[in-house]
Design an enzyme around this catalytic site. Structure first.
Site, PDB file in Angstrom:
ATOM      1  N   GLU A   1       0.847  -1.189   0.000  1.00  0.00           N
ATOM      2  CA  GLU A   1       0.000   0.000   0.000  1.00  0.00           C
ATOM      3  C   GLU A   1       0.888   1.247   0.000  1.00  0.00           C
ATOM      4  OE1 GLU A   1      -3.291   0.584   0.043  1.00  0.00           O
ATOM      5  OE2 GLU A   1      -4.227  -1.358   0.512  1.00  0.00           O
TER       6      GLU A   1
ATOM      7  N   HIS B   1      -3.769  -3.188  -8.182  1.00  0.00           N
ATOM      8  CA  HIS B   1      -5.030  -3.660  -7.639  1.00  0.00           C
ATOM      9  C   HIS B   1      -6.127  -3.612  -8.703  1.00  0.00           C
ATOM     10  CE1 HIS B   1      -7.767  -3.618  -3.796  1.00  0.00           C
ATOM     11  NE2 HIS B   1      -7.690  -4.804  -4.355  1.00  0.00           N
TER      12      HIS B   1
ATOM     13  N   ASP C   1      -7.030   1.577  -8.119  1.00  0.00           N
ATOM     14  CA  ASP C   1      -5.651   1.832  -7.704  1.00  0.00           C
ATOM     15  C   ASP C   1      -4.650   0.835  -8.300  1.00  0.00           C
ATOM     16  OD1 ASP C   1      -7.214   0.112  -5.916  1.00  0.00           O
ATOM     17  OD2 ASP C   1      -5.458   0.021  -4.619  1.00  0.00           O
TER      18      ASP C   1
END
Length: 284
Positions: A155, A193, A203
């Site tokens: 992330e 993603h 994303d």
């Protein structure tokens, strides 16, 4: 006694993996006391996993006539820990790295990631690389329908509508190169993603520098000189061969364009998209 030895051995393996796989990019000290409670929960859960690993009871099975199937445990000497074969890149869609760390340390959110990359380039390692993080969710890539079980999730602290920072990308590249080398992850297996879940996720978005990371062998990018796609090019099959879920073709087209075109993320199938797809698909 044997089970105790196995548990101790497993603890040693997990401890060594955890320390080995922890990437330190920024040496600014962190107040670990803030996450002392969640670190304790993490340790407790890994201890629970070690108990599962130490189970040496064969399954109790019943055949079609209601009889018991004879079974016995015989431990092999040929086994090891499972390694990740994919990397999924996300943006956090939150306002700060502190907010993301809190989100990933609350039980009720049920979401996590192996790594979080802050705007200043600092990397937070949250799940051992050999363990399963709740990061990819529902999706499909080729024949894979459970990406959490075979991938590392990263992330990046970004709200989705802003460019990524220089220190962030520098640290991310170091991490990606490290993961590729450590686990022998194929170039094609670094995806976003949105590639995995085009029906749900945007994303890491059109700001993510896929071209830059591809220079380090992280994912593919189209060549500078692109050969035009042939007339009546079967772009649906090409998308599917790369790995995209084409059950909703519009979403698959948008996901491909977010990754490989970026200057245009509409669902329109344009000549530019076809040419880039023709070039990129040939690399897979």
């Amino acid at each position: 006694m044997k089970r105790i030895c196995l548990a101790v051995l497993s603890l040693v393996i997990l401890a060594s993996c955890s320390s080995k796989k922890h990437v330190v990019v920024n040496t600014v000290p962190v107040d670990n006391s803030v996450y002392a409670a969640t670190n304790k929960v993490y340790t407790h859960q890994t201890d629970s996993l070690l108990k599962i690993i130490g189970n040496e009871n064969p399954p109790m099975l019943i055949d079609s006539t209601g009889g018991t199937v004879p079974a016995e445990w015989v431990g092999t000497v040929n086994f090891g820990m499972r390694k990740p074969n994919y990397v999924i890149i996300h943006y956090t869609a939150q306002d700060s790295v502190q907010q993301t760390l809190r989100t990933f340390t609350l039980t009720r959110t049920a979401v996590s990631a192996h790594y979080v990359v802050a705007k200043d380039g600092k990397i937070f390692h949250m799940v051992n690389d050999y363990l399963r993080a709740n990061q990819a969710g529902v999706g499909k890539w080729g024949s894979i329908t459970d990406m959490n079980s075979c991938s590392v999730g990263i992330e990046i602290d970004n709200n989705g509508s802003e460019p990524y920072t220089g220190p962030q990308i520098k640290s991310l590249v170091a991490l990606l190169v490290y993961l590729k080398k450590s686990y022998n992850i194929p170039t094609a297996n670094f995806i976003g993603h949105q590639d995995w879940a085009p029906k749900r996720k945007p994303d890491p978005g059109p700001y993510f520098p896929w071209k830059t990371v591809a220079q380090y062998g992280i994912g593919y990018w189209s060549d500078y000189i692109v050969v035009p796609a042939p007339e009546h090019y079967d772009y649906v099959t090409a998308l599917r061969l790369i790995g995209y879920d084409t059950s909703n073709l519009k979403d698959a087209v948008i996901a491909f364009k977010r990754h490989f075109v970026q200057s245009d993320v509409t669902p329109a199938v344009t000549p530019l998209m076809l040419n880039i797809l023709y070039n990129v698909a040939g690399k897979y």
